[in-house]
Design an enzyme around this catalytic site. Structure first.
Site, short mmCIF file in Angstrom:
data_model
loop_
_atom_site.label_atom_id
_atom_site.label_comp_id
_atom_site.label_asym_id
_atom_site.label_seq_id
_atom_site.Cartn_x
_atom_site.Cartn_y
_atom_site.Cartn_z
N ARG A 227 29.82 40.37 32.67
CA ARG A 227 28.82 41.11 31.92
C ARG A 227 28.90 40.66 30.46
NH1 ARG A 227 26.72 41.88 36.12
NH2 ARG A 227 26.15 43.87 37.08
N HIS B 243 21.59 34.78 34.83
CA HIS B 243 22.22 35.75 35.74
C HIS B 243 22.04 35.31 37.20
CE1 HIS B 243 23.67 40.15 36.00
NE2 HIS B 243 23.91 39.57 37.16
#
Ligand code: NDP
Ligand code: OXD
Length: 311
Positions: A226, A274
């Site tokens: 993250r 991502h």
């Protein structure tokens, strides 16, 4: 027929795909988008399947007992629901396999100096750089959970020495350290550091100027976990000073990465959207269906996320 709610904040196409695959995997229930539930049906719902849901839609389900996330990382759910309902996250061996593959791919990219050769080609430079064998390239895995273990296995099979850092020193077939002293020890002895930690109050900002300065001169960073775990400004500084060679980033403080972000055009940063571990809707739906079916048959909840630890 038992009703299950589906709550997502994504594109219509994504929602339609998930609904189709989940309905095939769970034909014995009626899976309905929350917006299609009337007042009486809302009172029947005990389980919701969610992908980045609007918390208001979940709060409108008064008998909700638990929710199943289609995501592995649940920090946003933890923050937005604030412990109001148990959360089950996606644990899918196919997702871990995909992450292991990505970690190996981008480790090879760094170990074989691909960013430097791409730059040399742009400048029409014919220069052979010294070769570094996998056995000479030390890897650190921060967070040796589902993703970290899968990544370590792929790296070790390719000949890279791996050391882990984890909250608990859990059994693994490679050395795993813990605590702040353990983190320093791991960072100091690693040529490539791979972050696979969950985002929690403890890990937010963990990879800051101090941590980056502990990595050896010329080391590289891969963040597939993250964005907020790494302090972006400190990373840019470490790259600009030449202390670090390169960073491969798949996750960011804000996603999609804003056009104005300096990360896009930094010559020592590779930006990915991502995609390091891509969710396979078919394997994920089969796992979600199995968990829900077991609950409907036995009343047993699958393993839920620890609300205090946040993962
Ligand atoms: P797990 O919960 O299986 O693993 C997390 C690991 O991190 C655990 O081993 C845990 O240790 C360790 N850990 C947690 N907090 C700390 C801490 N403060 N200090 C040291 N170690 C800590 O999660 P996954 O492996 O499935 O996923 C990890 C993260 O990867 C997800 O949270 C998500 O954010 C990210 N992810 C990213 C994807 C992408 O496409 N970019 C796809 C999937 C996941 P212990 O077990 O001992 O508590
Ligand atoms: C994630 C996922 O948590 O893709 O990033 O599941």
């Amino acid at each position: 027929m038992t009703k299950i709610a589906f709550v997502a904040r994504g594109s219509e196409g994504e929602e339609a795909q998930w609904l189709g695959v989940l309905r095939s995997a769970l034909p014995e229930v009626s899976l309905l988008p929350c917006r299609d539930l009337d007042e009486a049906s809302r009172h029947e719902i005990e389980v919701a399947i969610v992908a980045n849901p609007d918390p208001a839609e979940l709060r409108a389900l008064p008998r909700l007992k638990w929710i199943h996330s289609l995501w592995a990382g649940v920090e946003r759910l933890m923050a937005e629901l604030d412990g109001s309902v148990p959360v089950v996250r996606l644990v899918d061996p196919e997702l871990s396999r995909s992450m292991g593959e990505a970690v190996l791919a981008w480790t090879l990219y760094l170990q074989r100096d691909m960013p430097a050769y791409a730059d040399q080609q742009r400048r029409k430079l014919w220069t052979q750089r010294p070769y570094r064998a996998p056995s000479e390239c030390r890897l650190a895995i921060l967070g040796t959970g589902e993703m970290g273990q899968a990544a370590a296995a792929r790296l070790m099979a390719a000949g890279f020495p791996v050391t882990g850092w984890n909250r608990t020193p859990k059994g693994a077939d490679f050395p795993v350290h813990s605590g702040p002293v353990g983190l320093s020890r791991v960072l100091e002895a690693s040529d490539i550091v791979v972050c696979l930690l969950p985002l929690t109050a403890e890990t937010r900002g963990l990879i800051d100027a101090k941590a980056l300065s502990q990595m050896p001169h010329g080391a590289s960073l891969i963040n597939f976990a993250r964005g907020p775990i790494v302090v972006a400004a400190d990373l840019i500084d470490a790259l600009d000073r030449g202390h670090l060679t390169h960073a491969v980033l798949d996750v960011f403080d804000q996603e999609p990465l804003p056009e104005a972000s300096p990360l896009w055009s930094h010559p020592r940063i590779t930006v990915l959207p991502h995609i390091s571990a891509t969710t396979n809707v078919h394997t994920a739906a089969a796992i979600v269906a199995g968990n829900i079916r077991r609950f409907l048959d036995t009343g047993d909840l699958p393993k839920t996320v620890d609300q205090t630890r946040g993962y």
